[in-house]
Design an enzyme around this catalytic site. Structure first.
Site: not given
Ligand code: ZN
Length: 324
Positions: A287, A165, A9, A7
């Site tokens: 993250d 998400h 980004h 996850e």
């Protein structure tokens, strides 16, 4: 041990130009950047050397990359369709340059469900992406609405998971619950409320009866659902039956849901998730750049787990689910 974080980004220059800044968002990004020790926006825009250096410093072998929240879903179709395509093309180029280090989840312009289906197909069959990431609701509309079902149908047909998400909660929820307490509306609490509720809407809509092989991934150790599974099931059994669902709610949670460790560095919550869902259904994620690679890796290394379970969570489950 191979470490795959799923996850992680990035954002694009077009998104940065279009996204509506507000006082609280700016405050959050600058204060969070101070805590992280890196500039979140700067790291979000990098798909090359800087990102790889941060991964190398802490032993992250591969990132499965996705557009930051809410990405194209914060816009109408006129902006969202070209924004998603541009982001997916940029991501594809980064993967081609570093195929051993990066993989991708597609960004989808849900404002136009037909275009979203086409983009998912293009990303998986032509660009080699491993699934899609959806950032909760489309400007206040949840994706259990029937007009969005072709997206879920295509994901199942392509055999790829969809990562659900968080985004800022539904505007009416923000007003009713967080007016005057904006600091709670995002990652501290509102994200989990919105995303867990969204997942339950999908479950109770009968989505998993229509598409039984569909897999949905939730971050942050399942947005609270592992903790709530028993009570949720116990008090909704008859309602589920009355709706015509084929199984008990808890069975869909066990069969159609996978969760990741992203940004929830709390061992009691991890143990609860492990007992509730099992090591086959938990995948490692950090993250980045909203979380630190160092913190995520230190948390993972210290977990009291068998070597076999650690291997599953670090890479084996991702290799199986995403065919890496
Ligand atoms: Zn995230």
């Amino acid at each position: 041990m191979r470490i795959i974080a799923i996850e992680e980004h990035f954002i694009t220059p077009l998104y940065r130009e279009k996204v509506g800044a507000n006082e609280y968002r700016n405050f959050y990004l600058s204060s969070r950047s101070q805590v992280m020790g890196h500039d979140i926006m700067e790291q979000n825009l990098d798909l090359g050397a800087k990102r790889l250096a941060h991964m190398d410093a802490h032993g992250v072998d591969m990132q499965v990359l996705s557009f930051g929240s809410p990405g194209p879903q914060g816009f109408g179709a006129d902006v969202a369709v070209p924004m998603a395509r541009d982001a997916n093309d940029r991501l594809s180029q980064a993967i081609q340059k570093h195929p051993a280090r990066f993989a991708g989840f597609a960004a989808l312009p849900t404002a136009d469900p037909k275009a979203a289906v086409d983009e998912l197909e293009r990303c998986v069959t032509q660009l080699g992406f491993k699934g899609a990431m959806l950032h909760s609701h489309q400007q206040g509309e949840f994706l259990d609405a029937k007009k969005y079902w072709p997206i879920w149908e295509r994901a199942e047909k392509l055999g790829v998971p969809v990562y659900l998400h968080p985004a800022l909660p539904h505007p009416q929820v923000v007003k009713a619950y967080f007016d005057g307490y904006e600091e709670l509306a995002r990652a501290p609490w509102g994200f989990a409320v919105d995303t867990s509720c969204h997942f339950l809407r999908l479950l109770f809509s009968g989505l998993f009866d229509a598409y039984p092989k569909l897999k949905i991934i939730l971050g942050h150790l399942g947005e609270g659902l592992p903790f709530a599974m028993h009570r949720l099931n116990d008090h909704s059994l008859h309602a589920a039956k009355r709706r015509g669902l084929k199984k008990q709610p808890i069975e869909y949670l066990r069969e159609n849901l996978l969760v990741t460790t992203s940004g929830n560095w709390f061992e009691p919550a991890f143990v609860c998730t492990l007992l509730a869902l099992g090591a086959d259904n938990i995948l490692f994620a950090i993250d980045w750049p909203y979380e630190s690679n160092q913190t995520g890796m230190e948390f993972f290394r210290k977990l009291s787990l068998s070597d076999a379970d650690k291997e599953k969570i670090a890479h084996r489950n991702a290799e199986r689910l995403l065919r890496l």
